[in-house]
Write a protein that holds these residues in place. Structure first.
Motif, PDB file in Angstrom:
ATOM      1  N   PHE A  29       0.910  -1.118   0.024  1.00  0.00           N
ATOM      2  CA  PHE A  29      -0.277   0.102  -0.399  1.00  0.00           C
ATOM      3  C   PHE A  29       0.604   1.330  -0.204  1.00  0.00           C
ATOM      4  N   GLY A  30       0.378   2.110  -0.358  1.00  0.00           N
ATOM      5  CA  GLY A  30       1.208   3.230  -0.242  1.00  0.00           C
ATOM      6  C   GLY A  30       1.955   3.930  -1.830  1.00  0.00           C
ATOM      7  N   LEU A  31       2.402   2.936  -2.459  1.00  0.00           N
ATOM      8  CA  LEU A  31       3.572   3.202  -3.593  1.00  0.00           C
ATOM      9  C   LEU A  31       3.380   4.540  -4.353  1.00  0.00           C
ATOM     10  N   GLY A  32       4.436   5.042  -3.909  1.00  0.00           N
ATOM     11  CA  GLY A  32       4.511   6.395  -4.726  1.00  0.00           C
ATOM     12  C   GLY A  32       3.302   7.572  -3.904  1.00  0.00           C
ATOM     13  N   LEU A  33       2.786   7.408  -3.328  1.00  0.00           N
ATOM     14  CA  LEU A  33       1.935   8.605  -2.469  1.00  0.00           C
ATOM     15  C   LEU A  33       3.407   9.709  -1.561  1.00  0.00           C
ATOM     16  N   ALA A  34       3.130  10.542  -2.028  1.00  0.00           N
ATOM     17  CA  ALA A  34       3.488  12.108  -1.545  1.00  0.00           C
ATOM     18  C   ALA A  34       5.342  11.588  -1.319  1.00  0.00           C
ATOM     19  N   CYS A  35       5.663  10.995  -3.031  1.00  0.00           N
ATOM     20  CA  CYS A  35       6.727  10.553  -2.919  1.00  0.00           C
ATOM     21  C   CYS A  35       7.716  11.326  -4.050  1.00  0.00           C
ATOM     22  N   THR A  36       8.479  11.966  -4.367  1.00  0.00           N
ATOM     23  CA  THR A  36       8.760  12.051  -6.007  1.00  0.00           C
ATOM     24  C   THR A  36       9.154  10.832  -6.530  1.00  0.00           C
ATOM     25  N   ALA A  37       9.431  11.067  -7.859  1.00  0.00           N
ATOM     26  CA  ALA A  37       9.647   9.498  -8.532  1.00  0.00           C
ATOM     27  C   ALA A  37      10.874   8.861  -8.211  1.00  0.00           C
ATOM     28  N   LEU A  39      -1.768   4.363   6.395  1.00  0.00           N
ATOM     29  CA  LEU A  39      -0.962   5.031   5.493  1.00  0.00           C
ATOM     30  C   LEU A  39      -1.059   6.565   4.438  1.00  0.00           C
ATOM     31  N   PRO A  40      -1.528   6.802   4.434  1.00  0.00           N
ATOM     32  CA  PRO A  40      -1.676   7.958   3.127  1.00  0.00           C
ATOM     33  C   PRO A  40      -0.821   9.017   4.102  1.00  0.00           C
ATOM     34  N   LYS A  41      -1.056   9.691   4.955  1.00  0.00           N
ATOM     35  CA  LYS A  41      -0.771  10.352   6.160  1.00  0.00           C
ATOM     36  C   LYS A  41       0.905  10.197   6.313  1.00  0.00           C
ATOM     37  N   PHE A  42       0.535   8.861   7.097  1.00  0.00           N
ATOM     38  CA  PHE A  42       1.647   8.409   7.635  1.00  0.00           C
ATOM     39  C   PHE A  42       2.943   8.471   6.580  1.00  0.00           C
ATOM     40  N   TYR A  43       3.403   8.792   5.065  1.00  0.00           N
ATOM     41  CA  TYR A  43       3.722   8.502   3.320  1.00  0.00           C
ATOM     42  C   TYR A  43       3.710  10.217   3.550  1.00  0.00           C
ATOM     43  N   ASN A 101       6.257  10.625   6.086  1.00  0.00           N
ATOM     44  CA  ASN A 101       7.688   9.952   5.921  1.00  0.00           C
ATOM     45  C   ASN A 101       8.359   9.556   4.849  1.00  0.00           C
ATOM     46  N   PRO A 102       8.091  10.353   3.446  1.00  0.00           N
ATOM     47  CA  PRO A 102       8.111   9.864   2.154  1.00  0.00           C
ATOM     48  C   PRO A 102       9.793   8.923   2.121  1.00  0.00           C
ATOM     49  N   ASP A 103      10.466   8.808   2.729  1.00  0.00           N
ATOM     50  CA  ASP A 103      11.596   8.017   3.004  1.00  0.00           C
ATOM     51  C   ASP A 103      10.985   6.462   2.587  1.00  0.00           C
ATOM     52  N   LEU A 104      10.185   5.819   3.051  1.00  0.00           N
ATOM     53  CA  LEU A 104       9.352   4.929   3.580  1.00  0.00           C
ATOM     54  C   LEU A 104       8.566   4.258   3.237  1.00  0.00           C
ATOM     55  N   LYS A 105       8.165   2.873   3.179  1.00  0.00           N
ATOM     56  CA  LYS A 105       7.028   2.026   2.379  1.00  0.00           C
ATOM     57  C   LYS A 105       6.510   0.886   3.024  1.00  0.00           C
ATOM     58  N   TYR A 163       4.022   6.547  15.431  1.00  0.00           N
ATOM     59  CA  TYR A 163       3.541   7.401  14.536  1.00  0.00           C
ATOM     60  C   TYR A 163       1.433   6.674  14.796  1.00  0.00           C
ATOM     61  N   MET A 164       1.827   5.395  15.117  1.00  0.00           N
ATOM     62  CA  MET A 164       0.489   4.602  15.553  1.00  0.00           C
ATOM     63  C   MET A 164       0.362   4.472  16.464  1.00  0.00           C
ATOM     64  N   ALA A 165       0.744   4.398  17.296  1.00  0.00           N
ATOM     65  CA  ALA A 165       0.289   4.248  19.077  1.00  0.00           C
ATOM     66  C   ALA A 165       1.012   5.674  19.258  1.00  0.00           C
ATOM     67  N   THR A 166       1.533   6.633  19.371  1.00  0.00           N
ATOM     68  CA  THR A 166       1.635   6.958  20.432  1.00  0.00           C
ATOM     69  C   THR A 166       0.932   9.331  19.912  1.00  0.00           C
ATOM     70  N   ARG A 167       0.078   8.722  18.905  1.00  0.00           N
ATOM     71  CA  ARG A 167      -0.359   9.994  18.385  1.00  0.00           C
ATOM     72  C   ARG A 167      -1.997  10.346  18.243  1.00  0.00           C
ATOM     73  N   PRO A 168      -2.657  10.693  19.466  1.00  0.00           N
ATOM     74  CA  PRO A 168      -3.517  10.738  19.816  1.00  0.00           C
ATOM     75  C   PRO A 168      -4.676  10.663  18.411  1.00  0.00           C
TER      76      PRO A 168
END
Length: 415
Positions: free
Chosen positions: A12-20, A43-47, A50-54, A313-318
């Motif tokens: 999921f999330g290939l290319g989202l918020a990432c440069t080519a 995950l879309p907001k996470f990307y 964090n555009p360097d992660l997939k 991201y998943m467990a420390t942000r309300p």
């Protein structure tokens, strides 16, 4: 969280918020449904941040997921970078080793006050260090069919006064062909988990001595046996087709569970029963946890820092936990979320009841119980074997508990 679904493997999330041309580090998330539904939302907001992660994620049903993790840890390979562990398994996994000591590597102890105290404690090892971060909770409650209660003129507040009044309710329902509960074993489990004496663990006291023959276990077994002997339970297991049908048809009057059951009743188990359900405290004035999940990082991961980024991201942000609460009814582990306006909303499926306020009340009142190294062994002996002998074979309660205690002592010596 929940337990049954076919294997799902998703990218999921290939290319989202990432440069080519941006270089991405791939990490894998291993879990069980409905974490996949939650990840699709967050995950879309996470990307974006964090555009360097997939994140690749692999979902197995609850049992297969934990069995796979057991093999991965034993062989030292094959585990994801972030792994979900259910509250029922966290103690045993942590104390076998294999997970990163988060207190040591990421200084997470400063986060403790942000979580429900009992959940934070459950993620610790016997050394007091933190290995698992709670990502959702399972405040224990009783779901009940309003229409069934109305058919016998029952007041749910009187029904849950104590276990005797609960059983009396079941007696009124029996002539109507309605069962009090799917399985009497759930009642035994509720008593065992929610009436732990101060200073004790679930199965062992502070000195490591077995509690299997203590009054708590005797009461749990005897109460469940009374329900079975009176023919008040349907003798069906959770996550079976018969369980789902009981909810749909109204032949199961109540279900002890975690807050998370709401999402499944509403979304796929019994969506046509909207408005017929209500939720209350557990019987006998007890507060307890019924489920919950933790995020851990296996030592075998070579992307531990990236894995920690996802966990944070998943467990420390309300805001992220509230999104999961909205999506899959995964009750937040962060106490700061309990003041959110979402908790004051009426829930149509529960006939307009503001049930989230109850869930929060329960979460705030559950007492911390530290896990012990032998918990999983004790659980299998008590709940998988001895309780079945009492309920299905008519074995004497004290005899069954004494034999279970002897078996536990032998197993512990062999560990």
């Amino acid at each position: 969280m929940t337990k049954k679904k076919l294997l799902v493997s998703a990218l999921f999330g290939l290319g989202l918020a990432c440069t080519a041309n941006a270089a991405q580090t791939e990490i894998r998330f291993d879990g069980f449904p409905d974490f996949d539904s939650s990840l699709k939302q967050i995950l879309p907001k996470f990307y974006q941040e964090n555009p360097d992660l997939k994140v690749d994620y692999v979902m197995n049903n609850w049992g297969d997921h934990h069995n796979k993790l057991t093999t991965n840890l034993a062989t030292g390979s094959g585990a994801g970078d972030v792994v979900v562990v259910d509250v029922g398994r966290i103690g045993a996994f942590v104390n076998k080793g294999g997970f990163v000591n988060l207190s040591e590597k990421y200084d997470v102890d400063s986060l403790a006050d942000q979580y429900a105290p009992y959940a934070w404690t459950q993620g610790q090892g016997v050394d007091g260090a933190q290995y698992g971060i709670p990502v959702d909770l399972g405040p224990g409650v009783l779901y009940y069919r309003r229409d069934v209660a109305d058919s016998v003129g029952a007041d749910i507040n009187k029904v849950i006064h104590d276990w005797d009044s609960y059983i009396e309710y079941g007696k009124k329902l029996k002539p109507k062909g309605v069962y009090l509960i799917a399985s009497a074993a759930d009642v035994a489990e509720a008593i065992i988990y929610t009436t732990v004496e101060d200073g004790n663990g679930l199965y062992f006291d502070a000195q490591g001595k077995s509690l299997l023959q203590s009054p708590r276990f005797v009461k749990a077994f005897e109460t469940a046996k009374k329900i079975r002997d009176l023919g008040l339970d349907a003798k069906i297991t959770a996550w079976s087709n018969e369980w789902y049908e009981g909810f749909k048809q109204g032949t199961l009057a109540t279900q002890l569970s975690g807050a998370w059951l709401l999402g499944h009743l509403k979304n796929w188990m019994a969506p046509d029963t909207a408005g017929k359900w209500g939720v209350s405290n557990l019987p006998d004035g007890i507060y307890g946890s019924w489920g919950g999940s933790f995020l851990v990082i296996p030592k075998q991961s070579n992307k531990q820092d990236q894995a920690w980024t996802l966990i944070k991201y998943m467990a420390t942000r309300p805001d992220v936990e509230l999104e999961a609460f909205k999506t899959i009814a995964a009750f937040p582990s962060l106490v700061a979320t309990y003041d959110d306006s979402m908790f004051d909303e009426k829930i149509d499926f529960l006939n307009g009841q503001k049930a989230r306020l109850l869930f929060a009340e329960v979460a705030k009142n559950v007492k911390p119980v530290k896990p012990a190294k032998g918990d999983q062994v004790a659980r299998s002996i008590i709940l998988d074997a001895a309780l079945g002998e009492v309920l299905d074979e008519g074995k004497d309660v004290k005899t069954a508990l004494a034999e279970a205690d002897r078996i536990l002592q032998r197993r512990l010596k062999a560990m």
